[in-house]
Design an enzyme around this catalytic site. Structure first.
Site, PDB file in Angstrom:
ATOM      1  N   SER A  30       0.900  -1.244  -0.064  1.00  0.00           N
ATOM      2  CA  SER A  30       0.012   0.004   0.028  1.00  0.00           C
ATOM      3  C   SER A  30       0.715   1.218  -0.055  1.00  0.00           C
ATOM      4  CB  SER A  30      -0.926   0.097   1.210  1.00  0.00           C
ATOM      5  OG  SER A  30      -0.181  -0.017   2.381  1.00  0.00           O
ATOM      6  N   ASN A 117      -1.600  -1.564  13.742  1.00  0.00           N
ATOM      7  CA  ASN A 117      -3.272  -1.536  13.853  1.00  0.00           C
ATOM      8  C   ASN A 117      -3.620   0.069  14.355  1.00  0.00           C
ATOM      9  OD1 ASN A 117      -3.042  -3.790  12.423  1.00  0.00           O
ATOM     10  ND2 ASN A 117      -3.764  -4.938  14.297  1.00  0.00           N
ATOM     11  N   HIS A 163     -40.815  21.536 -10.565  1.00  0.00           N
ATOM     12  CA  HIS A 163     -40.978  20.537 -11.736  1.00  0.00           C
ATOM     13  C   HIS A 163     -40.143  21.288 -12.864  1.00  0.00           C
ATOM     14  CE1 HIS A 163     -43.996  18.709  -9.318  1.00  0.00           C
ATOM     15  NE2 HIS A 163     -44.526  20.056  -9.063  1.00  0.00           N
ATOM     16  N   SER A 284     -15.239  23.123 -28.792  1.00  0.00           N
ATOM     17  CA  SER A 284     -15.601  21.557 -29.405  1.00  0.00           C
ATOM     18  C   SER A 284     -14.453  21.816 -30.421  1.00  0.00           C
ATOM     19  CB  SER A 284     -16.800  21.492 -29.979  1.00  0.00           C
ATOM     20  OG  SER A 284     -16.915  20.655 -31.104  1.00  0.00           O
ATOM     21  N   LYS A 290     -19.430  26.277 -30.211  1.00  0.00           N
ATOM     22  CA  LYS A 290     -19.647  25.771 -29.175  1.00  0.00           C
ATOM     23  C   LYS A 290     -18.712  26.270 -27.989  1.00  0.00           C
ATOM     24  CE  LYS A 290     -22.131  22.964 -28.346  1.00  0.00           C
ATOM     25  NZ  LYS A 290     -22.256  21.456 -28.405  1.00  0.00           N
ATOM     26  N   ASN A 292     -18.846  25.059 -24.335  1.00  0.00           N
ATOM     27  CA  ASN A 292     -19.481  24.212 -23.564  1.00  0.00           C
ATOM     28  C   ASN A 292     -19.365  24.122 -21.772  1.00  0.00           C
ATOM     29  OD1 ASN A 292     -20.574  22.693 -25.791  1.00  0.00           O
ATOM     30  ND2 ASN A 292     -18.485  21.371 -26.036  1.00  0.00           N
ATOM     31  N   GLU A 297     -20.218  20.104 -15.783  1.00  0.00           N
ATOM     32  CA  GLU A 297     -20.652  18.771 -16.156  1.00  0.00           C
ATOM     33  C   GLU A 297     -19.839  17.723 -15.309  1.00  0.00           C
ATOM     34  OE1 GLU A 297     -22.377  19.232 -20.748  1.00  0.00           O
ATOM     35  OE2 GLU A 297     -20.212  19.185 -20.184  1.00  0.00           O
ATOM     36  N   TYR A 324      -9.069  -5.790  13.924  1.00  0.00           N
ATOM     37  CA  TYR A 324      -8.461  -5.397  12.501  1.00  0.00           C
ATOM     38  C   TYR A 324      -8.446  -6.568  11.708  1.00  0.00           C
ATOM     39  CZ  TYR A 324      -5.323  -3.805   9.096  1.00  0.00           C
ATOM     40  OH  TYR A 324      -4.670  -3.270   7.897  1.00  0.00           O
ATOM     41  N   GLN A 329      -7.173  -1.924   4.756  1.00  0.00           N
ATOM     42  CA  GLN A 329      -6.089  -1.090   3.973  1.00  0.00           C
ATOM     43  C   GLN A 329      -6.872  -0.343   2.921  1.00  0.00           C
ATOM     44  OE1 GLN A 329      -2.250  -2.564   3.569  1.00  0.00           O
ATOM     45  NE2 GLN A 329      -2.888  -2.757   1.455  1.00  0.00           N
ATOM     46  N   LYS A 332      -8.239   3.217   2.140  1.00  0.00           N
ATOM     47  CA  LYS A 332      -7.429   4.890   1.897  1.00  0.00           C
ATOM     48  C   LYS A 332      -7.560   5.250   0.568  1.00  0.00           C
ATOM     49  CE  LYS A 332      -4.841   3.217   5.453  1.00  0.00           C
ATOM     50  NZ  LYS A 332      -5.440   2.091   5.238  1.00  0.00           N
TER      51      LYS A 332
HETATM   52  N1  ARG Z   1      -1.257  -1.080   5.613  1.00  0.00           N
HETATM   53  C1  ARG Z   1      -2.130  -1.453   6.775  1.00  0.00           C
HETATM   54  C2  ARG Z   1      -3.464  -0.644   6.470  1.00  0.00           C
HETATM   55  O1  ARG Z   1      -3.649   0.152   5.928  1.00  0.00           O
HETATM   56  C3  ARG Z   1      -1.428  -1.047   8.106  1.00  0.00           C
HETATM   57  C4  ARG Z   1      -1.856  -2.054   9.112  1.00  0.00           C
HETATM   58  C5  ARG Z   1      -1.399  -3.474   8.675  1.00  0.00           C
HETATM   59  N2  ARG Z   1      -1.558  -4.114   9.984  1.00  0.00           N
HETATM   60  C6  ARG Z   1      -1.385  -5.662   9.778  1.00  0.00           C
HETATM   61  N3  ARG Z   1      -1.746  -6.333  10.885  1.00  0.00           N
HETATM   62  N4  ARG Z   1      -1.158  -6.085   8.550  1.00  0.00           N
HETATM   63  O2  ARG Z   1      -4.466  -1.168   7.220  1.00  0.00           O
END
Ligand code: ARG
Length: 468
Positions: A30, A117, A163, A284, A290, A292, A297, A324, A329, A332
């Protein structure tokens, strides 16, 4: 030694005989998106290290080295010098590993009495709190632009619709201030959500808390949190506050999207009610004539994207057992994209609202057709003693007759009007004009000139005194 073990750079390597499969590494990583949390992660780690030293859990020298090291890492990240490593999974481990590489032993003590966590829960809350404050500022720009539109033309009359049919005359300022109210509620909603966001989960550790004599209140205070979470299992798995935040952002988009829809309609040649600024329109590639309204939009289209993120997070959490789970994850990217989308939409809409121009002659003409003052005529009859239902029927017939003859109520002669009901007198013409109609609507919250003047004043007072 297998090739795998050499590749296994993770700090939990002790338990594992094999390195993580490369595909799994890519799948679980991540770092490429949660690196955005680096400032929050570092702030959390510094507060944690300080607390560990105060409590005698690590030495003050170690805490000092940790804090210095983290500051240097932060500076490296900001300068684009930091080497992010996807095999280290996430922002937390990238920073921790860099710290250990930089300061050695002491760096390995930072993760005492915490877990990723509670760490990620803390980072995300710090991020959301900061974004709530940013959204509040961006919403104020949109409100200021609306207020400017209202106060520059306090007496401009336009058709109001129900309306999407012409209904009654209203003030342009009243219409602008309707949106001001929506964004006011959005800011209030975000402020309310902030109370529940601003609670510190750090110290919950993996799920059960910790046996170390930590001082959670100290960490919370250092990070500007209003309090600490009460249940460690809840604290590491709770994402309600994200749902609240995304729901509040979704409503912001609902409001921006409705306003966009009106700007799109109003800028069409069918309406021709407003001129949108050239700088906010596009041409356009084939049709030279045009201009736009792509900006509104896109805002309208992007609303769907934000609602999608809200639903995504709801679905992510609905089946999770405590505490957890890695599913969390996934919150995000939804969160970051929603924040990016809403903030850009607010900025661009603030600009377009501030620079658009109502076409006053068109609006003045538009209020003259469509029997907009039919209700006023009925109200007039009521004031002359006719029961409202009967007055409604009389005016309805008059409208039908005018429609057949292709004329407006204002085109009726006094004799024709008089024929509707004997109580009608010369003063009837006062109520048939759009200005007369607006002027009469002086109940609180109505579009009457006096009420709207007050509303402009109270909107500006609200903007000046609002505390997030
Ligand atoms: N990258 C993880 C998240 O966004 C962080 C926590 C990971 N914890 C774990 N026990 N693998 O949630």
């Amino acid at each position: 030694m297998s090739k795998g073990l050499l590749r296994n750079k993770k700090p939990w390597g002790g338990r594992f005989k094999e390195a993580t499969d490369e595909l799994v590494e890519r799948f679980t990583a991540s770092e490429h998106f949660d690196r955005r949390l680096f400032r929050h992660d570092i702030a959390g780690s510094k507060a944690h290290a300080e607390m560990l030293a105060r409590q005698g859990i690590i030495s003050s020298q170690d805490a000092h080295n940790i804090i210095e090291g983290l500051s240097e890492i932060e500076a490296d990240i900001e300068a684009g010098r930091f080497q992010w490593r996807p095999e280290l999974e996430d922002v937390h481990m990238n920073i921790e590993k860099a710290l250990v590489d930089r300061i050695g032993e002491a760096g390995k003590r930072l993760h005492t009495a915490r877990s990723r966590n509670d760490q990620v829960a803390t980072d995300t809350r710090l991020y959301v709190r900061e974004q709530i404050d940013r959204m509040d500022r961006l919403l104020s720009l949109v409100q200021e632009a609306l207020l400017l539109q209202a106060s520059e033309r306090p007496a401009l009359v336009m058709p109001g619709y129900t309306h999407l049919q012409r209904a009654q005359p209203v003030l342009w300022a009243h219409h602008m201030l309707a949106y001001f109210e929506m964004f006011k509620r959005d800011r209030q909603r975000l402020k309310d959500c902030r109370k529940r966001v601003n609670i510190c989960p750090l110290g919950s550790a993996a799920l059960a808390g910790t046996g170390f004599p930590i001082d959670r209140q100290y960490v919370a205070r250092r990070l500007g949190f209003e309090g600490i979470s009460s249940n460690s299992m809840d604290a590491v798995s709770d994402r309600d506050y994200l749902v609240e935040f995304l729901a509040a952002l979704s409503l912001v988009m609902v409001h921006l999207s409705r306003l966009s829809e009106e700007l799109i309609l109003w800028s069409s040649s069918e309406f021709s009610f407003v001129d949108l600024p050239d700088a906010y329109c596009t041409g356009s590639s084939i049709m030279p004539q045009k201009k736009n309204p792509d900006v509104p939009e896109l805002v309208r289209g992007k609303a769907g994207r934000v609602f999608g993120h809200l639903i995504a997070v709801l679905v992510q959490i609905k089946g999770l057992p405590l505490a957890y789970n890695r599913d969390l994850q996934e919150d995000k990217e939804a969160l970051f994209d929603a924040v990016g989308t809403v903030s850009l939409s607010l900025e661009v809409m603030a600009g377009i609202i501030a620079h658009m121009r109502p076409r006053e002659e068109r609006l003045a003409e538009a209020v003259k057709s469509g029997f907009l003052t039919a209700t006023d005529l009925a109200d007039y009859l009521v004031k002359k003693g006719v029961p409202f239902r009967q007055a409604h029927a009389i005016v309805g017939q008059a409208v039908a007759a005018c429609a057949r003859q292709g004329k407006e109520l204002t085109d009726m002669t006094f004799d024709e009007l008089r024929a509707l009901h004997p109580n009608i007198e010369e003063d009837v013409f006062d109520v048939l004009s759009a200005e007369g109609s607006v002027g009469a609507r002086n109940c609180p919250g109505g579009t009457g000139f006096a009420r709207v003047k007050e509303a402009i004043e109270s909107a500006s007072l609200w903007l000046r005194t609002w505390k997030k």
